[in-house]
Design an enzyme around this catalytic site. Structure first.
Site, PDB file in Angstrom:
ATOM      1  N   GLY A 134      -0.746  35.628  43.440  1.00 36.15           N
ATOM      2  CA  GLY A 134      -0.080  35.605  42.138  1.00 36.15           C
ATOM      3  C   GLY A 134       1.378  35.210  42.290  1.00 36.15           C
ATOM      4  CG  ASP A 135       4.133  37.157  41.269  1.00 33.34           C
ATOM      5  OD1 ASP A 135       3.970  37.257  40.046  1.00 33.34           O
ATOM      6  OD2 ASP A 135       4.093  38.132  42.047  1.00 33.34           O
TER       7      ASP A 135
ATOM      8  CE  LYS B  93      -1.107  32.542  38.046  1.00 35.57           C
ATOM      9  NZ  LYS B  93      -0.419  33.146  39.183  1.00 35.57           N
TER      10      LYS B  93
ATOM     11  CB  ALA C 117      -0.342  37.743  33.912  1.00 33.81           C
ATOM     12  N   GLY C 118       2.764  37.983  34.378  1.00 31.45           N
ATOM     13  CA  GLY C 118       4.071  37.789  33.754  1.00 31.45           C
ATOM     14  C   GLY C 118       4.529  36.384  34.076  1.00 31.45           C
ATOM     15  CG  HIS C 119       2.855  33.142  33.096  1.00 34.81           C
ATOM     16  ND1 HIS C 119       1.756  32.754  32.393  1.00 34.81           N
ATOM     17  CD2 HIS C 119       2.434  33.397  34.347  1.00 34.81           C
ATOM     18  CE1 HIS C 119       0.707  32.764  33.191  1.00 34.81           C
ATOM     19  NE2 HIS C 119       1.091  33.159  34.377  1.00 34.81           N
TER      20      HIS C 119
ATOM     21  NE  ARG D 222     -24.050  48.935  30.884  1.00 36.28           N
ATOM     22  CZ  ARG D 222     -25.189  49.085  31.512  1.00 36.28           C
ATOM     23  NH1 ARG D 222     -26.178  48.261  31.284  1.00 36.28           N
ATOM     24  NH2 ARG D 222     -25.362  50.065  32.367  1.00 36.28           N
TER      25      ARG D 222
ATOM     26  CD  GLN E 168      -3.679  38.927  37.384  1.00 36.23           C
ATOM     27  OE1 GLN E 168      -4.804  38.661  37.002  1.00 36.23           O
ATOM     28  NE2 GLN E 168      -2.714  39.246  36.548  1.00 36.23           N
TER      29      GLN E 168
ATOM     30  N   GLY F 190       9.436  44.089  37.795  1.00 32.32           N
ATOM     31  CA  GLY F 190      10.769  44.004  38.399  1.00 32.32           C
ATOM     32  C   GLY F 190      10.799  44.389  39.870  1.00 32.32           C
ATOM     33  NE  ARG F 191       5.323  46.351  41.358  1.00 34.07           N
ATOM     34  CZ  ARG F 191       4.015  46.436  41.569  1.00 34.07           C
ATOM     35  NH1 ARG F 191       3.538  47.331  42.420  1.00 34.07           N
ATOM     36  NH2 ARG F 191       3.179  45.628  40.962  1.00 34.07           N
TER      37      ARG F 191
ATOM     38  CG  LEU G  26       9.926  21.587  48.845  1.00 31.75           C
ATOM     39  CD1 LEU G  26       8.986  22.087  49.938  1.00 31.75           C
ATOM     40  CD2 LEU G  26       9.710  20.102  48.625  1.00 31.75           C
TER      41      LEU G  26
ATOM     42  CB  SER H  97       7.818  23.033  41.037  1.00 33.57           C
ATOM     43  OG  SER H  97       8.856  23.672  40.349  1.00 33.57           O
TER      44      SER H  97
END
Ligand code: IMP
Length: 431
Positions: free
Chosen positions: A12-13, A16, A39-41, A144, A225, A303-304, A333, A414
């Site tokens: 993740g991170d 994306k 998730a956090g974008h 269920r 993720q 924020g970790r 990069l 990127s």
């Protein structure tokens, strides 16, 4: 018409959100198919930062319709907060650009409480979850007994379901975990209010998707993720509770595998992980700190500080196999610039034995010693580069070595958070 899946190749991170926002002008539909507000974008557009957790990262592009598919678990408080903020900023004029599946499951207060109680109970072996109730919400779905978005619109049935569930959950919370109980009336009142406010957004998202495909539109599926947090393919049990691999699109969005054209695996130029679990190329010393600082590696959700290390080709090869990447996008990069030497793990030594395969158990992954290949570093500010040829030769050698090791072309690079800080060698949607 092209359908493109954008998924994380690491933990993740990987960036994306930036790539989905960048690709969005070429797509009519952006679809989330799994995960939730774990998730956090972080998106930076014209210098303005937007953090999204539930609404697809394509929303900042006015021409897109953004779907939250059946495979997502939705915390309505967070979704409504994001919708309110986007509406206040004039990004959303009406509900037509965000459609939410009635089949998506709802994250409720007891899910968050159980998530935290279980983490505390794991003591030294905590997963380091985001505490957003993701695991317990998927648990209710699979057993269920979950509550879905469509259920929020039926107040009488909703009350019965909440009463029954609260009785069970409070037993577990108070008797087993010695945690505070949750309150039926408070939860019910909030759920009815959520239903009232979300009703204009609730839709049959599979049908919208089908129509777009029949009309020959480009569709972008936005992963959350990454491969190594996938419930089946990740570093279990240090994973999230959904499938994060490309194949999860079919079930989570409701589309047949015959309709998928391309899969873009997204990786950083190095590796990060947030939360617990094994991480073979982790650098715990000065270099890790340097990468964390240069890459601003702090979680967008919690924020970790993120754990940092070298790029791991063993992982990327494994992810390429499981996801069927047609191309890779390499993010950040620019962060590696200024290092004398950059390294790539090409194999592991586990208990003295050399292997190119990612091990299965956390204990084996923990014991895996990376075998590194060393490359010359590069210097200078990469953020001004707009064409592949403008990158320093050593940076191009690094990228081309990754392509050879993973056997997937790196089509996008990127070199900064902004939309224009992106180099395209081959457009992900084709053309
Ligand atoms: P959960 O998804 O909150 O249950 O957390 C399970 C694991 O996945 C933890 O290690 C989290 O740190 C990690 N995780 C969940 N979502 C993300 C994400 O979007 N980026 C990075 N790590 C995540």
């Amino acid at each position: 018409m092209t359908t493109l899946i954008a998924v994380g190749a690491q933990w993740g991170d990987e960036g994306k959100g930036k790539l989905v926002d960048w690709l969005a002008p070429q797509a009519e539909l952006i679809v989330r198919f799994h995960g939730g507000n774990n998730a956090g974008h972080t998106l930076v557009v014209d210098g303005e930062q937007t953090v999204l957790h539930v609404v697809p990262a394509g929303v900042l592009n006015p021409g897109t319709i953004n779907l939250i598919g059946p495979g997502v678990v939705v915390d309505p408080d967070i979704l409504l907060e994001e919708l309110d903020a986007l509406t206040a900023r004039g990004v959303l004029k009406d509900p037509s650009r965000v459609r939410v599946s009635g089949r998506a499951h709802v994250i409720l207060e007891w899910h968050r409480a159980l998530d935290k109680a279980r983490e505390e109970d794991r003591r030294g072996k905590a997963i380091g979850t985001t505490g957003r109730g993701i695991g317990p919400a998927y648990e209710d779905k699979v057993t269920r007994r979950g509550i879905r978005i469509a259920d929020l619109l039926d107040a009488a049935a909703l009350r019965e379901a909440i009463e029954r569930l609260v009785e069970q959950k409070n037993f577990e919370l108070t008797e087993y975990y010695k945690w505070d109980p949750v309150d039926v009336e408070t939860i019910y009142a909030r759920a009815v209010e959520w239903g009232r406010r979300l009703e204009p957004y609730v839709d049959h998202t599979e049908r919208i998707l089908d129509r777009a495909l029949r009309d020959g539109k480009n569709v972008l599926f936005e992963g959350a993720q990454g491969n190594f947090l996938d419930i089946d393919h990740g570093t279990y049990p240090y994973v999230t509770s959904s499938n994060c691999v490309a194949g999860a699109v079919c079930a989570g969005a409701g589309v047949g595998p015959t309709k998928i054209d391309r899969v873009l695996g997204i990786t950083k130029a190095y590796t990060t992980r947030v939360g617990g679990g094994p991480f073979p190329t982790e650098e715990t010393g000065a270099l890790g700190e340097e990468l964390r600082k240069a890459g601003a590696e702090f979680g967008a959700t919690t924020g970790r500080p993120r754990r940092c290390g070298w790029l791991d080709a063993v992982m990327l090869r494994e992810a390429a196999t499981v996801n069927g990447y047609t191309a890779l996008a390499m993010n950040k990069l620019d962060v590696l610039a200024g290092l004398d030497e950059v390294k790539i793990a090409t194999a592991y030594r586990v208990d003295g034995k050399l292997t190119e395969e990612f091990p299965v158990t956390p204990a084996e992954i923990e014991r895996a010693e990376p075998v590194y290949e060393s490359h010359a570093g590069w210097s200078g500010d990469l953020t001004a580069c707009r064409a592949y040829d403008e990158l320093p030769q050593a940076a191009r050698d690094y990228i081309e070595r990754v392509e050879a090791l993973v056997e997937v072309p790196v089509d996008v690079i990127s070199i900064g958070p902004g939309r224009d800080e992106t180099i395209t060698r081959k457009p992900p949607f084709g053309g």
